[in-house]
Scaffold this motif. Structure first.
Motif, PDB file in Angstrom:
ATOM      1  N   MET A  13      41.182  39.852  36.559  1.00 50.33           N
ATOM      2  CA  MET A  13      40.575  40.667  37.614  1.00 50.33           C
ATOM      3  C   MET A  13      39.199  40.119  37.976  1.00 50.33           C
ATOM      4  SD  MET A  13      42.290  42.991  39.073  1.00 50.33           S
ATOM      5  CE  MET A  13      41.041  44.029  39.811  1.00 50.33           C
ATOM      6  N   SER A  14      38.444  39.715  36.991  1.00 51.03           N
ATOM      7  CA  SER A  14      37.135  39.121  37.263  1.00 51.03           C
ATOM      8  C   SER A  14      37.277  37.886  38.136  1.00 51.03           C
ATOM      9  CB  SER A  14      36.430  38.747  35.960  1.00 51.03           C
ATOM     10  OG  SER A  14      36.150  39.879  35.204  1.00 51.03           O
ATOM     11  N   SER A  19      36.687  35.327  43.333  1.00 52.38           N
ATOM     12  CA  SER A  19      37.176  34.276  44.221  1.00 52.38           C
ATOM     13  C   SER A  19      37.516  34.791  45.610  1.00 52.38           C
ATOM     14  CB  SER A  19      38.416  33.613  43.610  1.00 52.38           C
ATOM     15  OG  SER A  19      39.516  34.518  43.638  1.00 52.38           O
ATOM     16  N   GLY A  20      37.648  36.105  45.743  1.00 60.98           N
ATOM     17  CA  GLY A  20      38.026  36.666  47.036  1.00 60.98           C
ATOM     18  C   GLY A  20      39.478  36.386  47.387  1.00 60.98           C
ATOM     19  N   ALA A  79      33.641  40.703  30.042  1.00 63.68           N
ATOM     20  CA  ALA A  79      32.392  39.983  29.771  1.00 63.68           C
ATOM     21  C   ALA A  79      32.569  38.480  29.979  1.00 63.68           C
ATOM     22  CB  ALA A  79      31.911  40.269  28.351  1.00 63.68           C
ATOM     23  N   LEU A  80      33.677  37.941  29.494  1.00 62.63           N
ATOM     24  CA  LEU A  80      33.927  36.511  29.690  1.00 62.63           C
ATOM     25  C   LEU A  80      34.127  36.195  31.162  1.00 62.63           C
ATOM     26  CD1 LEU A  80      34.333  33.719  28.468  1.00 62.63           C
ATOM     27  CD2 LEU A  80      36.760  34.287  28.179  1.00 62.63           C
ATOM     28  N   GLY A  81      34.835  37.068  31.860  1.00 60.67           N
ATOM     29  CA  GLY A  81      35.033  36.865  33.307  1.00 60.67           C
ATOM     30  C   GLY A  81      33.730  36.887  34.063  1.00 60.67           C
ATOM     31  N   ARG A  82      32.840  37.773  33.734  1.00 52.05           N
ATOM     32  CA  ARG A  82      31.522  37.819  34.389  1.00 52.05           C
ATOM     33  C   ARG A  82      30.745  36.543  34.098  1.00 52.05           C
ATOM     34  NH1 ARG A  82      29.651  44.063  33.419  1.00 52.05           N
ATOM     35  NH2 ARG A  82      30.963  44.941  35.044  1.00 52.05           N
ATOM     36  N   PHE A  83      30.810  36.086  32.856  1.00 52.81           N
ATOM     37  CA  PHE A  83      30.101  34.871  32.473  1.00 52.81           C
ATOM     38  C   PHE A  83      30.662  33.649  33.209  1.00 52.81           C
ATOM     39  CE2 PHE A  83      29.862  31.103  29.732  1.00 52.81           C
ATOM     40  CZ  PHE A  83      28.487  30.947  29.677  1.00 52.81           C
ATOM     41  N   LEU A  84      31.982  33.563  33.302  1.00 51.42           N
ATOM     42  CA  LEU A  84      32.610  32.384  33.901  1.00 51.42           C
ATOM     43  C   LEU A  84      32.591  32.386  35.422  1.00 51.42           C
ATOM     44  CD1 LEU A  84      35.795  32.020  31.655  1.00 51.42           C
ATOM     45  CD2 LEU A  84      33.755  30.583  31.634  1.00 51.42           C
ATOM     46  N   PHE A  85      32.761  33.545  36.035  1.00 46.00           N
ATOM     47  CA  PHE A  85      33.029  33.585  37.470  1.00 46.00           C
ATOM     48  C   PHE A  85      31.895  34.152  38.315  1.00 46.00           C
ATOM     49  CE2 PHE A  85      37.246  34.309  35.368  1.00 46.00           C
ATOM     50  CZ  PHE A  85      37.637  32.974  35.438  1.00 46.00           C
TER      51      PHE A  85
END
Length: 87
Positions: A13-14, A19-20, A79-85
């Motif tokens: 989801m992140s 990415s839109g 948290a990982l998604g926020r960090f990566l994306f």
């Protein structure tokens, strides 16, 4: 599987939100693929079997541990998604 599924759903989801990407792809992957990957039915069956066999405490531990560990796994994926994306 539910722990990994929670992690992958929030991570995905992140990515999709950052990415839109078209929501159709998001729904197909998350609901279609990952939704099939994780299922509540296995937890339900295992818990009912534990109750039937007289392991009430283990049945309750099964329910609560799956719920809370899935939440923690989801927080990790987010948290990982926020960090990566979202840099």
């Amino acid at each position: 599987m539910n722990l990994l599924g929670s992690f992958l759903i929030t991570l995905s989801m992140s990515y999709f939100l950052a990415s839109g990407a078209d929501p159709l792809y998001r729904y197909f992957f998350i609901v279609g693929f990952l939704g099939a990957f994780t299922t509540l039915s296995s937890i339900t069956y295992d818990t009912l079997l534990l109750f039937k066999e007289g392991y009430s405490l283990l049945a309750l531990v099964n329910v609560f541990s799956n719920f809370f560990l899935s939440l923690l796994s989801g927080v990790g994926g987010l948290a990982l998604g926020r960090f990566l994306f979202y840099r």
